[in-house]
Write an enzyme that holds these catalytic residues in place. Structure first.
Site, PDB file in Angstrom:
ATOM      1  N   LYS A  96       0.979  -1.362   0.021  1.00 31.84           N
ATOM      2  CA  LYS A  96      -0.187   0.117   0.020  1.00 31.84           C
ATOM      3  C   LYS A  96       0.778   1.142  -0.087  1.00 31.84           C
ATOM      4  CE  LYS A  96      -2.961   2.587   2.988  1.00 31.84           C
ATOM      5  NZ  LYS A  96      -3.570   2.728   4.210  1.00 31.84           N
ATOM      6  N   GLY A 157      -7.532   8.624  10.523  1.00 31.38           N
ATOM      7  CA  GLY A 157      -7.853   8.352  12.091  1.00 31.38           C
ATOM      8  C   GLY A 157      -8.783   9.454  12.435  1.00 31.38           C
ATOM      9  N   ALA A 183      -9.627   5.003   5.358  1.00 32.51           N
ATOM     10  CA  ALA A 183      -9.323   6.284   5.986  1.00 32.51           C
ATOM     11  C   ALA A 183     -10.693   7.274   6.207  1.00 32.51           C
ATOM     12  CB  ALA A 183      -8.263   7.442   5.581  1.00 32.51           C
ATOM     13  N   ASN A 205      -9.208   0.702  10.316  1.00 33.41           N
ATOM     14  CA  ASN A 205      -8.135   0.555  11.485  1.00 33.41           C
ATOM     15  C   ASN A 205      -8.747   1.037  12.625  1.00 33.41           C
ATOM     16  OD1 ASN A 205      -4.273   1.188  12.013  1.00 33.41           O
ATOM     17  ND2 ASN A 205      -5.993   0.043  13.010  1.00 33.41           N
ATOM     18  N   THR A 206      -8.553   2.414  12.630  1.00 34.85           N
ATOM     19  CA  THR A 206      -9.040   3.414  13.833  1.00 34.85           C
ATOM     20  C   THR A 206     -10.314   3.099  14.514  1.00 34.85           C
ATOM     21  OG1 THR A 206      -7.408   5.007  13.029  1.00 34.85           O
ATOM     22  CG2 THR A 206      -8.928   5.510  14.837  1.00 34.85           C
TER      23      THR A 206
END
Length: 258
Positions: A96, A157, A183, A205-206
């Site tokens: 990535k 995030g 994101a 992710n976050t």
């Protein structure tokens, strides 16, 4: 639900996850199992081969596809160097690309990303570039050899959801390779929204890592992604600005003089 194909590999899961921000690394295998992801990304700077306890690779199940990211790269040259290092360390040939020189909003540099994509694709990497959603930049990334394109939904995030929806919809309509929203996705409903739009997959992710119960949240995201994709494949009903009755407005029992 149809399979997702990236770089000649068929994937059953359309949820990709990251490995940063978890309260402890020991929970990562449980998160991976709960969501059923087949692709896991990690920053090369979190790989510490000198310490088994600190080495993020020790916590990613061996049967998953590793997607090293070039986090920390500020130029195409730096991103290429990080990708080559990851491959040399045995992380495979998926990568990535992240090229970010903006320290405040952490927005990707599309032009440097295109350069890195072209170099690495020629070296037989499966390249997934992270980018600001711009149609011309996305087309150039595909021409450079990108296996998928990963536009941001909102800054990294932030958990703010899909703030770039209309731009992503243009990419979905115009770009032939898979579009993976990356994101900004903050809750399962955001993931479902991305999939209903026609995104091929999402990377989260976050929102998982910072949840009070990351394992349960990972499962929730998996279900949301599946629901969104099934809804997309079923073809959503047409929106209307006026009411349309679901039952006839004639033929009531009290009509007819009885």
């Amino acid at each position: 639900m149809s399979k997702l194909q990236i770089g000649g590999t068929d994937l059953d899961s359309r949820l990709l996850i990251g490995t940063g921000k978890f309260p402890n690394k020991q929970i990562i295998p449980r998160v991976v199992a709960a969501c059923g992801t087949q692709v896991v990304t990690m920053a090369l700077r979190r790989v510490d081969l000198s310490s088994q306890e600190e080495n993020i690779l020790e916590y990613i199940p061996k049967d998953r596809i590793l997607l090293p990211n070039t986090s920390g790269a500020r130029t195409a040259e730096e991103a290429v160097r990080i990708a080559r290092m990851a491959k040399a360390m045995g992380c495979g040939n998926w990568v990535k690309i992240e090229v970010i020189s903006d320290n405040k909003y952490l927005l990707p540099d599309n032009q440097e990303t295109i350069k890195a994509t072209e170099t690495l694709a020629k070296e037989d990497f499966i390249v997934l570039p992270y980018m600001s959603p711009d149609l011309m930049a996305a087309k150039r990334m595909v021409d450079a050899g990108a296996a998928a394109v990963m536009p941001l939904g909102a800054p990294i995030g932030t958990n703010r959801g899909i703030k770039t929806r209309e731009l992503i919809e243009i990419l979905i309509d115009e770009i032939e390779v898979p579009i993976i929203v990356d994101a900004g996705i903050g809750k399962p409903s955001d993931a479902a929204e991305a999939m209903e739009m026609g995104s091929a997959a999402v990377l989260v992710n976050t929102a998982i890592a910072t949840a009070e119960d990351p394992v349960a949240m990972a499962e929730a995201f998996s279900l949301a992604v599946k629901a969104g994709r099934i809804a997309y494949e079923a073809r959503l009903g047409v929106e209307s600005h006026q009411a349309n009755a679901s039952s006839p407005l004639t033929g009531f029992l009290f009509e007819g003089g009885n």
